[in-house]
Write a protein that holds these residues in place. Sequence first.
Motif, PDB file in Angstrom:
ATOM      1  N   ASN A 158      -5.393 -31.034  16.719  1.00  0.00           N
ATOM      2  CA  ASN A 158      -4.208 -31.253  15.893  1.00  0.00           C
ATOM      3  C   ASN A 158      -3.798 -29.982  15.148  1.00  0.00           C
ATOM      4  OD1 ASN A 158      -3.921 -33.933  16.615  1.00  0.00           O
ATOM      5  ND2 ASN A 158      -4.971 -34.734  14.797  1.00  0.00           N
ATOM      6  N   PHE A 159      -4.791 -29.274  14.619  1.00  0.00           N
ATOM      7  CA  PHE A 159      -4.494 -28.038  13.895  1.00  0.00           C
ATOM      8  C   PHE A 159      -3.921 -26.995  14.851  1.00  0.00           C
ATOM      9  CE2 PHE A 159      -5.445 -23.968  11.887  1.00  0.00           C
ATOM     10  CZ  PHE A 159      -4.998 -24.189  10.593  1.00  0.00           C
ATOM     11  N   GLY A 199      -2.692 -33.982   5.177  1.00  0.00           N
ATOM     12  CA  GLY A 199      -1.302 -34.390   5.211  1.00  0.00           C
ATOM     13  C   GLY A 199      -0.687 -34.167   6.568  1.00  0.00           C
ATOM     14  N   GLU A 200       0.600 -34.437   6.651  1.00  0.00           N
ATOM     15  CA  GLU A 200       1.329 -34.220   7.882  1.00  0.00           C
ATOM     16  C   GLU A 200       1.490 -32.718   8.123  1.00  0.00           C
ATOM     17  OE1 GLU A 200       4.946 -36.421   7.705  1.00  0.00           O
ATOM     18  OE2 GLU A 200       3.924 -38.380   7.657  1.00  0.00           O
ATOM     19  N   PRO A 201       1.660 -32.316   9.391  1.00  0.00           N
ATOM     20  CA  PRO A 201       1.671 -30.882   9.711  1.00  0.00           C
ATOM     21  C   PRO A 201       2.634 -30.043   8.882  1.00  0.00           C
ATOM     22  CG  PRO A 201       1.466 -32.149  11.719  1.00  0.00           C
ATOM     23  CD  PRO A 201       1.674 -33.146  10.616  1.00  0.00           C
ATOM     24  N   ASP A 202       3.883 -30.499   8.697  1.00  0.00           N
ATOM     25  CA  ASP A 202       4.840 -29.686   7.931  1.00  0.00           C
ATOM     26  C   ASP A 202       4.363 -29.476   6.499  1.00  0.00           C
ATOM     27  OD1 ASP A 202       6.426 -29.482  10.128  1.00  0.00           O
ATOM     28  OD2 ASP A 202       7.880 -30.996   9.509  1.00  0.00           O
ATOM     29  N   ASP A 204      -0.948 -39.046  13.579  1.00  0.00           N
ATOM     30  CA  ASP A 204      -0.593 -40.435  13.863  1.00  0.00           C
ATOM     31  C   ASP A 204      -1.587 -41.349  13.162  1.00  0.00           C
ATOM     32  OD1 ASP A 204      -2.933 -40.523  15.474  1.00  0.00           O
ATOM     33  OD2 ASP A 204      -1.803 -39.947  17.257  1.00  0.00           O
ATOM     34  N   ALA A 205      -1.500 -42.639  13.473  1.00  0.00           N
ATOM     35  CA  ALA A 205      -2.317 -43.632  12.765  1.00  0.00           C
ATOM     36  C   ALA A 205      -3.808 -43.383  12.940  1.00  0.00           C
ATOM     37  CB  ALA A 205      -1.960 -45.035  13.255  1.00  0.00           C
ATOM     38  N   TRP A 259      -8.417 -39.933   7.193  1.00  0.00           N
ATOM     39  CA  TRP A 259      -8.643 -38.777   6.322  1.00  0.00           C
ATOM     40  C   TRP A 259      -7.928 -38.916   4.994  1.00  0.00           C
ATOM     41  CZ3 TRP A 259     -12.605 -37.117   8.513  1.00  0.00           C
ATOM     42  CH2 TRP A 259     -12.692 -36.934   9.893  1.00  0.00           C
ATOM     43  N   LEU A 260      -6.967 -39.833   4.907  1.00  0.00           N
ATOM     44  CA  LEU A 260      -6.210 -39.970   3.668  1.00  0.00           C
ATOM     45  C   LEU A 260      -7.086 -40.378   2.494  1.00  0.00           C
ATOM     46  CD1 LEU A 260      -2.973 -41.682   5.036  1.00  0.00           C
ATOM     47  CD2 LEU A 260      -3.186 -39.353   4.123  1.00  0.00           C
TER      48      LEU A 260
END
Length: 350
Positions: A325-326, A285-288, A251-252, A257-258
Amino acid sequence: MKAFGFLSFGHYASDPRQGPDAKGMLTDALEIARGADELGVNGAYFRVHHFARQAAAPVPLLAAIAGSTKRIEVGTGVIDMRYENPLHLAEELAALDLLSDQRIAIGVSRGSPEPALRGWEAFGYTGSTDPRGADIARNKFDLFLRAVDGERLAEADPRQFGPGQRLRVEPHSPGLRQRLWWGAGTRETAVWAARHGVNLMSSTLVTEATGQTLGDLQAEQIDRYREAFAAAGHGWTPRVSVSRSVFPIVDAEDAMWLQLRRAEGSDQIGVIDGFRSTFGRSFIGEPDELIDQLREDAAVMAADTLMLTIPSQLGPEPNLRILSNFAEHVAPALGWQPNTQGPVTGYPLG
């Protein structure tokens, strides 16, 4: 990937406005490890460096973590054998192994370049003819393994034991060798580790630059290691780890990290110890997206343990968020399940 943990470099600052001081670093490490244990993360591992504002003397920290957690494995990546007394290290690790109920994964090696010029000599270890100290590191490692295996290395005082008796270092922890790892940066060193009957901790870099990705280079290293280990007939199943920097964007709050993506979005080539080397990228990046990228990383998929390098100097909250998150959004798709039983014990070859 069947297990994952975090790898902390343990950076600290002289000015608390620039990050934690030495005590803060240690207490942060303890808090991160406790939180990781509650999340079901498999391991808490720490780099060891000398003459630098980074973690050193790992056994007190690992003992504190083991004493205040239930399941998480505690270890190093790696202890620099150039700076160690082999018999004293064998005693300390046996005691830690016993106190932690065999929850240790101790990586050792020749070590990476340090700030001090031949710093091991300041510790009293002289006689190396190699400017990098690799000769004394391997000689010490051989003696260390003999001590770990319980070999009787010292002649006993005949006034107490009678003539011809020999003594081993104490305490002794049976099976400790199976919880030792060698940190390898080349295929040749990985094969050497296999022949010596220890687990493989593939380095954060490979001292080759062939144009292949770090993952492909390490996958070849892992294959050669496993072949050599099987051929040596040690009679047990070894483990293999690799390390990666992974920052899931959920999320925001994770958008910070970007900014790393542009600087660290691909493997890097550099020179270390005079060798052109391949350093790993950061996965952001996003999880997928991360799941797909990590599945394409041949070394991640070949290893049984993934160590996530974390920005420990930022404190417990952001690091536990990375791990959470991971664990929630990425790791299950790679074959991971929360640690509810204790340390990982090994997996079938191949």
